[in-house]
Design a protein around this motif. Structure first.
Motif, PDB file in Angstrom:
ATOM      1  N   CYS A  11      44.147  43.833  38.293  1.00  0.00           N
ATOM      2  CA  CYS A  11      42.760  43.535  38.669  1.00  0.00           C
ATOM      3  C   CYS A  11      42.578  43.609  40.179  1.00  0.00           C
ATOM      4  CB  CYS A  11      42.368  42.138  38.203  1.00  0.00           C
ATOM      5  SG  CYS A  11      42.367  41.929  36.426  1.00  0.00           S
ATOM      6  N   GLU A  12      41.370  43.882  40.571  1.00  0.00           N
ATOM      7  CA  GLU A  12      40.978  43.830  41.980  1.00  0.00           C
ATOM      8  C   GLU A  12      39.973  42.708  42.141  1.00  0.00           C
ATOM      9  OE1 GLU A  12      39.431  47.571  43.252  1.00  0.00           O
ATOM     10  OE2 GLU A  12      41.351  48.594  42.983  1.00  0.00           O
ATOM     11  N   ARG A  13      40.082  41.962  43.238  1.00  0.00           N
ATOM     12  CA  ARG A  13      39.162  40.861  43.517  1.00  0.00           C
ATOM     13  C   ARG A  13      37.957  41.387  44.294  1.00  0.00           C
ATOM     14  NH1 ARG A  13      39.744  34.871  45.751  1.00  0.00           N
ATOM     15  NH2 ARG A  13      37.700  34.739  46.703  1.00  0.00           N
ATOM     16  N   ARG A  35      36.633  45.838  32.757  1.00  0.00           N
ATOM     17  CA  ARG A  35      36.017  44.539  32.455  1.00  0.00           C
ATOM     18  C   ARG A  35      35.937  43.713  33.731  1.00  0.00           C
ATOM     19  NH1 ARG A  35      35.023  43.028  26.905  1.00  0.00           N
ATOM     20  NH2 ARG A  35      34.450  41.200  28.070  1.00  0.00           N
ATOM     21  N   ILE A  36      34.945  42.822  33.779  1.00  0.00           N
ATOM     22  CA  ILE A  36      34.708  41.978  34.954  1.00  0.00           C
ATOM     23  C   ILE A  36      34.623  40.526  34.523  1.00  0.00           C
ATOM     24  CG2 ILE A  36      32.993  41.365  36.713  1.00  0.00           C
ATOM     25  CD1 ILE A  36      32.251  44.302  36.870  1.00  0.00           C
ATOM     26  N   ILE A  37      35.162  39.650  35.372  1.00  0.00           N
ATOM     27  CA  ILE A  37      34.985  38.211  35.223  1.00  0.00           C
ATOM     28  C   ILE A  37      34.474  37.694  36.567  1.00  0.00           C
ATOM     29  CG2 ILE A  37      37.391  37.750  35.813  1.00  0.00           C
ATOM     30  CD1 ILE A  37      37.238  35.214  34.145  1.00  0.00           C
ATOM     31  N   GLN A  38      33.480  36.798  36.512  1.00  0.00           N
ATOM     32  CA  GLN A  38      32.916  36.210  37.723  1.00  0.00           C
ATOM     33  C   GLN A  38      32.675  34.726  37.507  1.00  0.00           C
ATOM     34  OE1 GLN A  38      29.536  39.116  38.222  1.00  0.00           O
ATOM     35  NE2 GLN A  38      30.006  38.667  40.356  1.00  0.00           N
ATOM     36  N   PHE A  39      32.883  33.947  38.571  1.00  0.00           N
ATOM     37  CA  PHE A  39      32.529  32.538  38.554  1.00  0.00           C
ATOM     38  C   PHE A  39      32.349  32.064  39.987  1.00  0.00           C
ATOM     39  CE2 PHE A  39      37.102  33.010  37.806  1.00  0.00           C
ATOM     40  CZ  PHE A  39      37.655  32.364  38.901  1.00  0.00           C
ATOM     41  N   ASP A  90      44.303  34.769  42.260  1.00  0.00           N
ATOM     42  CA  ASP A  90      44.294  36.003  43.046  1.00  0.00           C
ATOM     43  C   ASP A  90      45.609  36.756  42.842  1.00  0.00           C
ATOM     44  OD1 ASP A  90      41.779  35.483  44.058  1.00  0.00           O
ATOM     45  OD2 ASP A  90      42.495  34.854  46.024  1.00  0.00           O
ATOM     46  N   LEU A  91      46.721  36.034  42.940  1.00  0.00           N
ATOM     47  CA  LEU A  91      48.036  36.651  42.759  1.00  0.00           C
ATOM     48  C   LEU A  91      48.226  37.136  41.329  1.00  0.00           C
ATOM     49  CD1 LEU A  91      50.196  34.026  44.696  1.00  0.00           C
ATOM     50  CD2 LEU A  91      49.629  36.338  45.446  1.00  0.00           C
ATOM     51  N   LEU A  92      47.865  36.302  40.362  1.00  0.00           N
ATOM     52  CA  LEU A  92      48.042  36.643  38.954  1.00  0.00           C
ATOM     53  C   LEU A  92      47.196  37.853  38.570  1.00  0.00           C
ATOM     54  CD1 LEU A  92      49.152  36.107  36.130  1.00  0.00           C
ATOM     55  CD2 LEU A  92      47.308  34.437  35.815  1.00  0.00           C
ATOM     56  N   MET A  93      45.940  37.835  38.947  1.00  0.00           N
ATOM     57  CA  MET A  93      45.047  38.939  38.585  1.00  0.00           C
ATOM     58  C   MET A  93      45.513  40.255  39.200  1.00  0.00           C
ATOM     59  SD  MET A  93      42.877  37.799  36.508  1.00  0.00           S
ATOM     60  CE  MET A  93      41.318  37.054  36.177  1.00  0.00           C
ATOM     61  N   LYS A  94      46.005  40.209  40.423  1.00  0.00           N
ATOM     62  CA  LYS A  94      46.511  41.423  41.063  1.00  0.00           C
ATOM     63  C   LYS A  94      47.704  41.965  40.278  1.00  0.00           C
ATOM     64  CE  LYS A  94      47.913  43.337  45.448  1.00  0.00           C
ATOM     65  NZ  LYS A  94      48.078  43.128  46.873  1.00  0.00           N
ATOM     66  N   GLN A  95      48.582  41.058  39.829  1.00  0.00           N
ATOM     67  CA  GLN A  95      49.752  41.470  39.054  1.00  0.00           C
ATOM     68  C   GLN A  95      49.365  41.962  37.664  1.00  0.00           C
ATOM     69  OE1 GLN A  95      52.624  38.237  39.162  1.00  0.00           O
ATOM     70  NE2 GLN A  95      52.484  38.107  41.380  1.00  0.00           N
ATOM     71  N   ILE A 148      41.012  47.153  36.277  1.00  0.00           N
ATOM     72  CA  ILE A 148      40.888  48.588  36.519  1.00  0.00           C
ATOM     73  C   ILE A 148      40.988  49.396  35.224  1.00  0.00           C
ATOM     74  CG2 ILE A 148      41.947  50.561  37.702  1.00  0.00           C
ATOM     75  CD1 ILE A 148      42.828  48.451  39.870  1.00  0.00           C
ATOM     76  N   GLU A 149      41.945  49.075  34.365  1.00  0.00           N
ATOM     77  CA  GLU A 149      42.177  49.866  33.158  1.00  0.00           C
ATOM     78  C   GLU A 149      41.023  49.766  32.155  1.00  0.00           C
ATOM     79  OE1 GLU A 149      45.326  49.807  29.496  1.00  0.00           O
ATOM     80  OE2 GLU A 149      46.105  49.411  31.510  1.00  0.00           O
TER      81      GLU A 149
END
Length: 85
Positions: free
Chosen positions: A34-36, A54-58, A26-31, A50-51
């Motif tokens: 990315c939005e969760r 692309r999406i990743i889901q699990f 969560d912290l890494l993706m925000k930095q 955002i840029e």
């Protein structure tokens, strides 16, 4: 709060970490821009870059809060695809 470089170092360590908690991506993706989001199949976790749009889901882990190794590999691959690694 851990820095991006510290989180990437832990994520990319060999062998893959077994103690990478759900809070850390969560912290890494925000930095990494990315939005969760949550949803999908019940306990699904997702990130939207955002840029690149692309999406990743699990699925979230039950019980416990550490990511599985395959999820860690997915996160690494995603960050490489969007140019954050």
């Amino acid at each position: 709060m851990p820095k991006r470089s510290e989180l990437l170092e832990k994520l990319l360590s060999k062998p893959a970490p077994t103690n990478f908690t759900t809070r850390e991506p969560d912290l890494l993706m925000k930095q990494c821009g990315c939005e969760r989001f949550e949803g999908g199949r019940g306990s699904g976790i997702g990130y939207y870059h955002i840029e690149t749009k692309r999406i990743i889901q699990f699925d979230g882990r039950h019980p416990g809060n550490e990511l599985y190794r395959y999820q860690i590999k997915m996160v690494i691959g995603f960050l490489k695809e969007v140019g954050e690694i």
